[in-house]
Design a protein around this motif. Structure first.
Motif, PDB file in Angstrom:
ATOM      1  N   THR A  46       0.854  -1.186   0.000  1.00 24.47           N
ATOM      2  CA  THR A  46       0.000   0.000   0.000  1.00 24.47           C
ATOM      3  C   THR A  46       0.890   1.236   0.000  1.00 24.47           C
ATOM      4  N   ARG A  47       0.327   2.365  -0.415  1.00 19.66           N
ATOM      5  CA  ARG A  47       1.096   3.616  -0.386  1.00 19.66           C
ATOM      6  C   ARG A  47       1.369   4.053   1.049  1.00 19.66           C
ATOM      7  N   LEU A  48       0.488   3.681   1.973  1.00 17.13           N
ATOM      8  CA  LEU A  48       0.673   4.064   3.378  1.00 17.13           C
ATOM      9  C   LEU A  48       1.956   3.491   3.963  1.00 17.13           C
ATOM     10  N   ALA A  49       2.452   2.396   3.402  1.00 17.80           N
ATOM     11  CA  ALA A  49       3.710   1.810   3.874  1.00 17.80           C
ATOM     12  C   ALA A  49       4.874   2.772   3.662  1.00 17.80           C
ATOM     13  N   ILE A  50       4.746   3.668   2.690  1.00 17.56           N
ATOM     14  CA  ILE A  50       5.784   4.673   2.432  1.00 17.56           C
ATOM     15  C   ILE A  50       5.461   5.984   3.140  1.00 17.56           C
ATOM     16  N   ILE A  51       4.173   6.333   3.203  1.00 17.96           N
ATOM     17  CA  ILE A  51       3.776   7.635   3.747  1.00 17.96           C
ATOM     18  C   ILE A  51       3.866   7.674   5.271  1.00 17.96           C
ATOM     19  N   LEU A  52       3.302   6.676   5.960  1.00 15.90           N
ATOM     20  CA  LEU A  52       3.213   6.719   7.420  1.00 15.90           C
ATOM     21  C   LEU A  52       4.564   6.763   8.136  1.00 15.90           C
ATOM     22  N   PRO A  53       5.572   5.967   7.727  1.00 15.72           N
ATOM     23  CA  PRO A  53       6.852   6.029   8.445  1.00 15.72           C
ATOM     24  C   PRO A  53       7.526   7.399   8.391  1.00 15.72           C
ATOM     25  N   SER A  54       7.161   8.206   7.404  1.00 14.94           N
ATOM     26  CA  SER A  54       7.767   9.537   7.280  1.00 14.94           C
ATOM     27  C   SER A  54       6.860  10.639   7.800  1.00 14.94           C
ATOM     28  N   ALA A  55       5.737  10.274   8.419  1.00 17.64           N
ATOM     29  CA  ALA A  55       4.761  11.274   8.852  1.00 17.64           C
ATOM     30  C   ALA A  55       5.248  12.114  10.023  1.00 17.64           C
ATOM     31  N   VAL A  56       6.184  11.597  10.798  1.00 17.33           N
ATOM     32  CA  VAL A  56       6.758  12.339  11.928  1.00 17.33           C
ATOM     33  C   VAL A  56       8.272  12.316  11.786  1.00 17.33           C
ATOM     34  N   ASN A  57       8.882  13.489  11.717  1.00 14.54           N
ATOM     35  CA  ASN A  57      10.328  13.593  11.551  1.00 14.54           C
ATOM     36  C   ASN A  57      10.906  14.420  12.691  1.00 14.54           C
ATOM     37  N   ALA A  58      11.743  13.781  13.502  1.00 14.21           N
ATOM     38  CA  ALA A  58      12.262  14.433  14.711  1.00 14.21           C
ATOM     39  C   ALA A  58      13.102  15.664  14.374  1.00 14.21           C
ATOM     40  N   TRP A  59      13.915  15.583  13.327  1.00 18.42           N
ATOM     41  CA  TRP A  59      14.790  16.708  12.987  1.00 18.42           C
ATOM     42  C   TRP A  59      13.965  17.923  12.563  1.00 18.42           C
ATOM     43  N   TYR A  60      12.925  17.711  11.769  1.00 21.68           N
ATOM     44  CA  TYR A  60      12.074  18.820  11.356  1.00 21.68           C
ATOM     45  C   TYR A  60      11.354  19.429  12.555  1.00 21.68           C
ATOM     46  N   ILE A  61      10.955  18.596  13.506  1.00 22.46           N
ATOM     47  CA  ILE A  61      10.284  19.103  14.705  1.00 22.46           C
ATOM     48  C   ILE A  61      11.223  20.010  15.502  1.00 22.46           C
ATOM     49  N   ILE A  62      12.477  19.606  15.621  1.00 23.87           N
ATOM     50  CA  ILE A  62      13.449  20.428  16.346  1.00 23.87           C
ATOM     51  C   ILE A  62      13.660  21.764  15.640  1.00 23.87           C
ATOM     52  N   LEU A  63      13.758  21.737  14.315  1.00 22.04           N
ATOM     53  CA  LEU A  63      13.905  22.993  13.563  1.00 22.04           C
ATOM     54  C   LEU A  63      12.708  23.913  13.801  1.00 22.04           C
ATOM     55  N   MET A  64      11.515  23.343  13.753  1.00 21.75           N
ATOM     56  CA  MET A  64      10.313  24.150  13.961  1.00 21.75           C
ATOM     57  C   MET A  64      10.226  24.652  15.393  1.00 21.75           C
ATOM     58  N   ARG A  65      10.608  23.809  16.348  1.00 22.03           N
ATOM     59  CA  ARG A  65      10.584  24.242  17.756  1.00 22.03           C
ATOM     60  C   ARG A  65      11.501  25.444  17.955  1.00 22.03           C
ATOM     61  N   ASN A  66      12.706  25.381  17.406  1.00 20.42           N
ATOM     62  CA  ASN A  66      13.655  26.493  17.536  1.00 20.42           C
ATOM     63  C   ASN A  66      13.121  27.760  16.881  1.00 20.42           C
ATOM     64  N   PHE A  67      12.478  27.610  15.732  1.00 19.29           N
ATOM     65  CA  PHE A  67      11.905  28.772  15.055  1.00 19.29           C
ATOM     66  C   PHE A  67      10.769  29.372  15.877  1.00 19.29           C
ATOM     67  N   PHE A  68       9.890  28.522  16.410  1.00 16.13           N
ATOM     68  CA  PHE A  68       8.764  29.004  17.215  1.00 16.13           C
ATOM     69  C   PHE A  68       9.260  29.766  18.453  1.00 16.13           C
ATOM     70  N   GLU A  69      10.339  29.280  19.041  1.00 16.07           N
ATOM     71  CA  GLU A  69      10.839  29.920  20.257  1.00 16.07           C
ATOM     72  C   GLU A  69      11.455  31.292  19.987  1.00 16.07           C
ATOM     73  N   ASN A  70      11.790  31.587  18.729  1.00 16.76           N
ATOM     74  CA  ASN A  70      12.334  32.893  18.371  1.00 16.76           C
ATOM     75  C   ASN A  70      11.246  33.910  18.042  1.00 16.76           C
ATOM     76  N   ILE A  71      10.001  33.465  17.990  1.00 23.35           N
ATOM     77  CA  ILE A  71       8.881  34.399  17.805  1.00 23.35           C
ATOM     78  C   ILE A  71       8.627  35.104  19.143  1.00 23.35           C
ATOM     79  N   PRO A  72       8.512  36.425  19.143  1.00 19.84           N
ATOM     80  CA  PRO A  72       8.329  37.159  20.408  1.00 19.84           C
ATOM     81  C   PRO A  72       7.185  36.596  21.252  1.00 19.84           C
TER      82      PRO A  72
END
Length: 292
Positions: free
Chosen positions: A139-165
């Motif tokens: 199924t296509r979900l076998a490729i989509i679901l494992p990549s649905a959460v990416n720790a490195w991208y979350i860290i990048l977004m967390r750092n960006f959010f914390e720089n918003i006043p």
């Protein structure tokens, strides 16, 4: 400002070095593009060359005139890349917003839990067994679901959010805004550079993901292959793939040209997407990659 002799020498060396790197990176791509527009006889006689000795569109004609697997694989890649990228952005934004809030209980635990996934992995076998046990094989979900959460991208977004006043969020809270309102109406609109960067990274990663199809989608379900999996199969098993996409026998076909044309067509969507997002790349990575 007067520049020293050393600075001028460094700049000259840097320019020469970058030109050499550009030639090294561009030359193989140019060979592939030229081969895709070269006739079978010319490739057989002269081999790969940056000069198109006998111009021919036969390879592209074969790809676009044959019906079935090739265009189906392009559709699969679009579905996988779009769905996977949307999942990465949504889950990343939700997780990153939560761990960027100072009042979150057990915040250190969730951050550590996230970082551990960057350092340790279960490996390919456990990954395969997990997909199989969930009934996601072929199924296509076998490729989509494992990549649905990416720790490195979350860290990048967390750092960006914390720089918003923080005052923006506090003002919204005083007006009665909840976390959902703050995230979707304040944080995300101000975070488009990092979101665009993640869209670019994720879409390229998913578009080029052939190993997922190789592991989880067998030959009997080749209609679910993404384009990169099909291109790889063209390289390793040209005759049977050509037969599958309506080409009959491979005798007399420009096999090298067809392979080159397939590579060009499979790369083109990402080449088109990149200019629209690259202007956000530097600002997104700079702010998202630095924790103050």
């Amino acid at each position: 400002m007067i520049r020293s002799k050393g600075e001028k020498t460094f700049d000259a060396f840097n320019v020469v070095f970058m030109v050499i790197l550009a030639v090294i990176f561009v030359y193989p791509a140019l060979l592939i593009v030229c081969a895709s527009f070269t006739s079978a006889d010319a490739i057989t006689k002269y081999g790969y060359s940056v000069l198109i000795r006998e111009f021919s569109l036969s390879s592209y004609h074969f790809i676009f005139q044959t019906q079935g697997l090739f265009f189906t694989s392009l559709k699969n890649s679009v579905i996988i890349a779009a769905s996977g990228t949307a999942s990465v952005v949504v889950t990343g934004a939700l997780f990153a917003y939560a761990i960027s809030r100072k009042q979150l209980l057990f915040k250190k635990f969730f951050v550590m839990y996230l970082v551990i996934t960057l350092l340790f992995s279960g490996g390919t076998i456990s990954h395969y067994m997990n997909i199989d046990s969930l009934g996601l094989m072929n199924t296509r979900l076998a490729i989509i679901l494992p990549s649905a959460v990416n720790a490195w991208y979350i860290i990048l977004m967390r750092n960006f959010f914390e720089n918003i006043p923080a005052g923006l969020c506090e003002s919204a809270q005083l007006e009665g805004a909840g976390n959902a309102t703050i995230l979707f109406k304040i944080i995300i609109p101000l975070s488009f550079p990092i979101i665009a960067t993640i869209i670019l990274f994720s879409s390229v990663d998913l578009w080029n993901n052939w190993i997922g199809a190789q592991l989880f989608i067998d030959r009997a379900h080749e209609h679910l292959w993404p384009i990169q999996a099909l291109v790889r199969q063209l390289e390793t098993d040209f005759k049977s793939i050509v037969s599958s996409i309506g080409g009959g026998t491979s005798l007399g076909l420009n096999s090298e040209g067809i392979k080159a044309a397939a590579v060009v067509v499979s790369t083109l969507p990402i080449v088109i997407l990149y200019p629209f997002l690259q202007r956000f790349f530097i600002s997104g990575m700079l702010v998202g990659g630095v924790k103050e």
